[in-house]
Design a protein around this motif. Structure first.
Motif, mmCIF file in Angstrom:
data_model
loop_
_atom_site.group_PDB
_atom_site.id
_atom_site.type_symbol
_atom_site.label_atom_id
_atom_site.label_comp_id
_atom_site.label_asym_id
_atom_site.label_seq_id
_atom_site.Cartn_x
_atom_site.Cartn_y
_atom_site.Cartn_z
ATOM 1 N N TYR A 33 5.532 2.619 29.497
ATOM 2 C CA TYR A 33 5.303 4.070 29.524
ATOM 3 C C TYR A 33 6.502 4.740 30.183
ATOM 4 C CZ TYR A 33 3.253 8.653 30.436
ATOM 5 O OH TYR A 33 3.015 9.999 30.468
ATOM 6 N N SER A 59 7.996 7.964 31.856
ATOM 7 C CA SER A 59 7.340 9.080 32.554
ATOM 8 C C SER A 59 8.249 10.281 32.796
ATOM 9 C CB SER A 59 6.768 8.595 33.889
ATOM 10 O OG SER A 59 7.804 8.174 34.756
ATOM 11 N N ALA A 64 -2.620 10.995 31.668
ATOM 12 C CA ALA A 64 -1.717 10.204 30.835
ATOM 13 C C ALA A 64 -1.456 8.828 31.452
ATOM 14 C CB ALA A 64 -0.401 10.958 30.646
ATOM 15 N N ALA A 113 -2.541 5.122 29.998
ATOM 16 C CA ALA A 113 -1.601 4.013 29.796
ATOM 17 C C ALA A 113 -2.135 2.728 30.418
ATOM 18 C CB ALA A 113 -0.239 4.372 30.384
ATOM 19 N N SER A 125 4.459 10.198 26.589
ATOM 20 C CA SER A 125 3.522 11.159 25.999
ATOM 21 C C SER A 125 2.577 11.635 27.089
ATOM 22 C CB SER A 125 2.720 10.519 24.862
ATOM 23 O OG SER A 125 1.755 11.429 24.345
ATOM 24 N N THR A 126 2.011 12.806 26.891
ATOM 25 C CA THR A 126 0.962 13.287 27.795
ATOM 26 C C THR A 126 -0.378 13.357 27.072
ATOM 27 O OG1 THR A 126 1.536 15.591 27.260
ATOM 28 C CG2 THR A 126 2.569 14.610 29.208
ATOM 29 N N ILE A 152 -0.889 7.829 23.461
ATOM 30 C CA ILE A 152 -0.576 6.692 24.335
ATOM 31 C C ILE A 152 -1.317 5.448 23.870
ATOM 32 C CG2 ILE A 152 -0.822 5.809 26.695
ATOM 33 C CD1 ILE A 152 -0.436 8.775 27.610
ATOM 34 N N ARG A 153 -2.582 5.607 23.518
ATOM 35 C CA ARG A 153 -3.355 4.465 23.018
ATOM 36 C C ARG A 153 -2.793 3.958 21.694
ATOM 37 N NH1 ARG A 153 -7.654 7.537 25.465
ATOM 38 N NH2 ARG A 153 -7.967 8.719 23.553
ATOM 39 N N ASN A 170 0.318 4.216 20.676
ATOM 40 C CA ASN A 170 1.576 3.525 20.969
ATOM 41 C C ASN A 170 1.313 2.109 21.478
ATOM 42 O OD1 ASN A 170 2.999 5.848 20.286
ATOM 43 N ND2 ASN A 170 3.229 6.530 22.403
#
Length: 339
Positions: A17, A19, A37, A41, A297-298, A303-304, A306
């Motif tokens: 991730y 940030s 976020a 992650a 990402s926020t 995120i999931r 990815n």
């Protein structure tokens, strides 16, 4: 989530991730969005987090330190930070022990740790890579227990090749994605030969490879995709991977079309039903020398998605050919020899 080796740092999630977005330069992000976020992650199996002391003047580090406090204490996550961009002027000579010590101590405080897992020089001027005293300073900080490992974050392939000549360098962070392919020509093999980990940043070309941007997209005033398109604030390669915006949009459309055609081809048995950003991340991970890729990402859903790339099968030959064709047709002339 699969794991790969990152130099002597150890095993890290192959999807990490990044940030930067929860710190600054991507428009307004509330603290609650940032916290959500980071939690998303972790829930998705990500255990490698990349930050820097200048992301929001320490905001990104502080949020990671707070949200991941228990995981950091137990050693269940690896947090990599960067140092050097606080220098003003940002010149090679100032990458000395006194300044690096000051930056490292500030990051230790922000993250709430005695020892930083990994400190990376933050895209210093090229001359810094030819200063053994800079790397001696990092070695001193490691001997003192203030940092566990050190590496570099580079703009250019040549800088990465020079950095891995120093035996203490455990990682190189570099821009690598379907729109920035030059590292695959030589650098990745050389890093692997030296057992140096490779962290891939800007994997989605600042959103171009998400397929979600258009000519009508408006970016906030404090979003680097607005104010750094010509490299006015920092290296232009950090924004849209250095590809002119309109060119990048055309390239992304072409890539999506060609990949869809591959997936619809009944003679190709390797095509997975994945999105453009997933295909882009999978393309990066198909290079064995890559240790981890760090999309930012926020949005928890993104995120999931990815993180799920870790479970996808490698791309087929036709997909790789489509990526190569689009790069050659649209992108190569703008970026290949520049970085």
């Amino acid at each position: 989530m699969n794991h790969r080796t990152l130099g002597n740092v150890g095993a890290v999630s192959e999807v990490g991730y990044g940030s930067w977005q929860i710190g600054s330069d991507w428009g307004d992000v509330s603290e609650s969005e940032a916290v959500e976020a980071v939690e998303a992650a972790r829930d998705a199996g990500i255990d490698f987090f990349d930050t820097a002391d200048v992301y929001g003047d320490g905001r990104s580090e502080q949020i990671l330190g707070d949200v991941l406090e228990a995981d950091i204490a137990s050693g269940d996550v690896t947090v990599a930070t960067k140092a050097g961009r606080r220098l003003d002027p940002h010149v090679a000579d100032e990458y000395n022990e006194a300044n690096l010590r000051r930056f490292v101590n500030r990051s230790r405080e922000n993250l709430g740790v005695e020892t930083l897992d990994l400190v990376q020089l933050h895209c210093p001027p090229t001359d810094a890579y030819y200063q053994p005293e800079t790397f001696d300073a990092l070695e001193t900080l490691a001997d003192e227990g203030k940092i566990a490992n050190y590496g570099v974050s580079v703009e250019r392939v040549e800088e990465g090749l020079k950095a891995i000549e120093y035996p203490g360098v455990e990682s190189v962070q570099i821009i690598f994605n379907p729109f920035r392919q030059r590292p695959a020509e030589l650098f990745l093999d050389e890093a692997a030969a030296c057992d140096v980990g490779v962290i891939c940043r800007v994997p989605l070309a600042s959103g171009l490879l998400t397929g979600a941007l258009s000519r009508d997209t408006e970016f906030a005033e404090d979003d680097h995709r607005n104010y750094n398109r010509e490299g006015d604030a920092f290296d232009v390669g950090e924004t849209f991977a250095g590809v002119p915006y309109e060119v990048g949009l055309d390239a992304a459309d072409a890539l999506a079309e060609r990949v869809d055609a591959v997936a619809d081809d009944p003679t190709d048995a390797t095509g997975d039903d994945c999105s453009l950003p997933q295909l882009s991340l999978r393309w990066i991970l198909d290079h064995d020398a890559v240790s981890t890729v760090i999309p930012g990402s926020t949005t928890p859903e993104h995120i999931r998605s990815n993180a799920a790339v870790s479970d996808l099968a490698p791309l087929g030959e036709a997909d790789h050919e489509a990526v190569a064709d689009v790069y050659d047709e649209f992108v190569r002339e703008y970026v290949h020899q520049r970085w």
